[in-house]
Design an enzyme around this catalytic site. Sequence first.
Site, PDB file in Angstrom:
ATOM      1  N   ARG A 224       0.851  -1.187   0.000  1.00 18.54           N
ATOM      2  CA  ARG A 224       0.000   0.000   0.000  1.00 18.54           C
ATOM      3  C   ARG A 224       0.887   1.238   0.000  1.00 18.54           C
ATOM      4  O   ARG A 224       1.980   1.238   0.584  1.00 18.54           O
ATOM      5  CB  ARG A 224      -0.888   0.024   1.257  1.00 18.54           C
ATOM      6  CG  ARG A 224      -2.017  -1.007   1.258  1.00 18.54           C
ATOM      7  CD  ARG A 224      -3.096  -0.691   0.225  1.00 18.54           C
ATOM      8  NE  ARG A 224      -4.231  -1.592   0.286  1.00 18.54           N
ATOM      9  CZ  ARG A 224      -4.376  -2.690  -0.451  1.00 18.54           C
ATOM     10  NH1 ARG A 224      -3.430  -3.035  -1.316  1.00 18.54           N
ATOM     11  NH2 ARG A 224      -5.454  -3.434  -0.353  1.00 18.54           N
ATOM     12  N   HIS A 272      -1.102  -0.247  -9.589  1.00 18.69           N
ATOM     13  CA  HIS A 272      -1.718  -1.182  -8.631  1.00 18.69           C
ATOM     14  C   HIS A 272      -2.210  -2.446  -9.355  1.00 18.69           C
ATOM     15  O   HIS A 272      -3.393  -2.794  -9.265  1.00 18.69           O
ATOM     16  CB  HIS A 272      -2.872  -0.496  -7.879  1.00 18.69           C
ATOM     17  CG  HIS A 272      -3.220  -1.167  -6.582  1.00 18.69           C
ATOM     18  ND1 HIS A 272      -3.539  -0.487  -5.442  1.00 18.69           N
ATOM     19  CD2 HIS A 272      -3.318  -2.475  -6.249  1.00 18.69           C
ATOM     20  CE1 HIS A 272      -3.819  -1.329  -4.468  1.00 18.69           C
ATOM     21  NE2 HIS A 272      -3.696  -2.563  -4.936  1.00 18.69           N
TER      22      HIS A 272
HETATM   23  P1  NDP Z   1      -1.275 -11.637   5.197  1.00 24.43           P
HETATM   24  O1  NDP Z   1      -2.171 -11.120   6.249  1.00 24.43           O
HETATM   25  O2  NDP Z   1      -1.364 -13.065   4.812  1.00 24.43           O
HETATM   26  O3  NDP Z   1       0.254 -11.372   5.617  1.00 24.43           O
HETATM   27  C1  NDP Z   1       0.642 -10.197   6.246  1.00 24.43           C
HETATM   28  C2  NDP Z   1       2.056 -10.356   6.777  1.00 24.43           C
HETATM   29  O4  NDP Z   1       2.480  -9.097   7.307  1.00 24.43           O
HETATM   30  C3  NDP Z   1       2.152 -11.384   7.925  1.00 24.43           C
HETATM   31  O5  NDP Z   1       3.374 -12.080   7.851  1.00 24.43           O
HETATM   32  C4  NDP Z   1       2.154 -10.474   9.166  1.00 24.43           C
HETATM   33  O6  NDP Z   1       2.801 -11.013  10.290  1.00 24.43           O
HETATM   34  C5  NDP Z   1       2.945  -9.301   8.646  1.00 24.43           C
HETATM   35  N1  NDP Z   1       2.690  -8.121   9.480  1.00 24.43           N
HETATM   36  C6  NDP Z   1       1.506  -7.528   9.769  1.00 24.43           C
HETATM   37  N2  NDP Z   1       1.704  -6.476  10.597  1.00 24.43           N
HETATM   38  C7  NDP Z   1       3.025  -6.424  10.850  1.00 24.43           C
HETATM   39  C8  NDP Z   1       3.843  -5.597  11.651  1.00 24.43           C
HETATM   40  N3  NDP Z   1       3.326  -4.596  12.383  1.00 24.43           N
HETATM   41  N4  NDP Z   1       5.168  -5.846  11.700  1.00 24.43           N
HETATM   42  C9  NDP Z   1       5.706  -6.865  10.980  1.00 24.43           C
HETATM   43  N5  NDP Z   1       4.982  -7.712  10.203  1.00 24.43           N
HETATM   44  C10 NDP Z   1       3.667  -7.478  10.127  1.00 24.43           C
HETATM   45  O7  NDP Z   1      -1.484 -10.706   3.925  1.00 24.43           O
HETATM   46  P2  NDP Z   1      -1.265 -11.062   2.373  1.00 24.43           P
HETATM   47  O8  NDP Z   1       0.078 -11.669   2.220  1.00 24.43           O
HETATM   48  O9  NDP Z   1      -2.426 -11.791   1.843  1.00 24.43           O
HETATM   49  O10 NDP Z   1      -1.309  -9.599   1.730  1.00 24.43           O
HETATM   50  C11 NDP Z   1      -0.391  -8.597   2.130  1.00 24.43           C
HETATM   51  C12 NDP Z   1      -0.791  -7.238   1.582  1.00 24.43           C
HETATM   52  O11 NDP Z   1      -0.524  -7.173   0.188  1.00 24.43           O
HETATM   53  C13 NDP Z   1      -2.289  -6.907   1.657  1.00 24.43           C
HETATM   54  O12 NDP Z   1      -2.639  -6.449   2.945  1.00 24.43           O
HETATM   55  C14 NDP Z   1      -2.434  -5.809   0.620  1.00 24.43           C
HETATM   56  O13 NDP Z   1      -2.228  -4.550   1.191  1.00 24.43           O
HETATM   57  C15 NDP Z   1      -1.293  -6.097  -0.356  1.00 24.43           C
HETATM   58  N6  NDP Z   1      -1.791  -6.499  -1.685  1.00 24.43           N
HETATM   59  C16 NDP Z   1      -1.438  -5.744  -2.780  1.00 24.43           C
HETATM   60  C17 NDP Z   1      -1.855  -6.112  -4.034  1.00 24.43           C
HETATM   61  C18 NDP Z   1      -1.392  -5.369  -5.230  1.00 24.43           C
HETATM   62  O14 NDP Z   1      -1.873  -5.664  -6.349  1.00 24.43           O
HETATM   63  N7  NDP Z   1      -0.478  -4.440  -5.119  1.00 24.43           N
HETATM   64  C19 NDP Z   1      -2.709  -7.282  -4.245  1.00 24.43           C
HETATM   65  C20 NDP Z   1      -2.990  -8.020  -3.042  1.00 24.43           C
HETATM   66  C21 NDP Z   1      -2.546  -7.617  -1.809  1.00 24.43           C
HETATM   67  P3  NDP Z   1       2.279 -12.371  11.007  1.00 24.43           P
HETATM   68  O15 NDP Z   1       2.727 -13.485  10.069  1.00 24.43           O
HETATM   69  O16 NDP Z   1       2.980 -12.378  12.291  1.00 24.43           O
HETATM   70  O17 NDP Z   1       0.780 -12.249  11.096  1.00 24.43           O
HETATM   71  C1  OXD Z   2      -5.743  -6.401  -2.507  1.00 23.89           C
HETATM   72  C2  OXD Z   2      -5.380  -5.514  -3.621  1.00 23.89           C
HETATM   73  O1  OXD Z   2      -5.550  -6.014  -1.351  1.00 23.89           O
HETATM   74  O2  OXD Z   2      -5.764  -5.822  -4.775  1.00 23.89           O
HETATM   75  O3  OXD Z   2      -6.226  -7.515  -2.788  1.00 23.89           O
HETATM   76  O4  OXD Z   2      -4.684  -4.520  -3.415  1.00 23.89           O
END
Ligand code: NDP
Ligand code: OXD
Length: 309
Positions: A224, A272
């Site tokens: 993001r 995006h």
């Molecule tokens: P998940 O919830 O599966 O994974 C999130 C990861 O981030 C976990 O490992 C979590 O830790 C870690 N995390 C969360 N908060 C913190 C913190 N404060 N400090 C350190 N680590 C942290 O999410 P996804 O992998 O499914 O997706 C990740 C992000 O990708 C989405 O939230 C979205 O914003 C973005 N996205 C972007 C897209 C694009 O097209 N650009 C498409 C899809 C998603 P823990 O393992 O300990 O829970």
């Molecule tokens: C998502 C994205 O969060 O598309 O899935 O950004």
Amino acid sequence: MNIIYYNDGEDNAYWLAGLRAALPHADIRLWLPGNDKPADYALVWKPPAGMLAGRTDLKAIFNLAAGVDALLGLGNALPANVPILRLEDAGMGMQMAEYATHAVLHHYRRFDEYARQAQKQEWRYLETPLKRDFTVGIMGLGTLGRQVAQALLHFGFPVRGWSRSRQSVSGVRCYAGRSQLDEFLEETKALICLLPATAETAGILSRDTLGQLAFGAYLINLARGSHLVEADLLDALDSGRIAGATLDVAAQEPLPPGHPFWHHPRVTITPHIAAATLRDDTVRQVTEKLLAFDRGEAVTGMVDRHNGY
Ligand code: NDP
Ligand code: OXD
């Protein structure tokens, strides 16, 4: 079963056809302002506040994306105590792995420099660093971060991952929590951000963080725009501390005309698109989860409102 649906910017006829085919016994309707007929479930992406405010009738809300920041950003307009479920992978993991691998290899193999040379008709070999000296760090070792890690391991890069709680991923050196952030960042040559946007992660890609990477590191933000302090990146690019960046997301989307990133010679912008929400994979996953949830079974992908993801 009554379902309300709102999917910002998508082709509603196409999505509704897919949903209705998968859930033939449900009454699925596109939500329009003023439509407050009771519903059992809401399927949403970036819904207006008026859609969900006061809807205590809902059994669950399904977020038609991985990130729930836009939904949780509704604050009090989001009914308390209604469970929220998010997409897990649903075809995004592979796309994210493709995008991240492309960005890392593009920089590692110095393709931008070759392109600049080609413009000057210059036929010159540039040395490629040894893989063992080119550590890739992934912030966020969740559903998507893990798949990106596996893809990069395949090319022989040393891979590190950082998460909130301690994770274990085969072949990846794992770090957890703020106390291990510095250690995770140092020596990292390519930093990939796949964190959810939460209060804790806002502005995490700042002067401090970028300053701890190996000198001349590369930044890839796939999560993001709110993670990045844009002015700090521009300063780090000017000083050479950061060699370049690939940014799929921005604080303001679409990136405004005239924004310095558009024309920066060492910034690559995409709109995006790192991982698109695919209708068929999404419909399959949401349908399976919704029916299981309705039968009272446990389902994964429940959002923790307190943690923000
Ligand atoms: P998940 O919830 O599966 O994974 C999130 C990861 O981030 C976990 O490992 C979590 O830790 C870690 N995390 C969360 N908060 C913190 C913190 N404060 N400090 C350190 N680590 C942290 O999410 P996804 O992998 O499914 O997706 C990740 C992000 O990708 C989405 O939230 C979205 O914003 C973005 N996205 C972007 C897209 C694009 O097209 N650009 C498409 C899809 C998603 P823990 O393992 O300990 O829970
Ligand atoms: C998502 C994205 O969060 O598309 O899935 O950004």
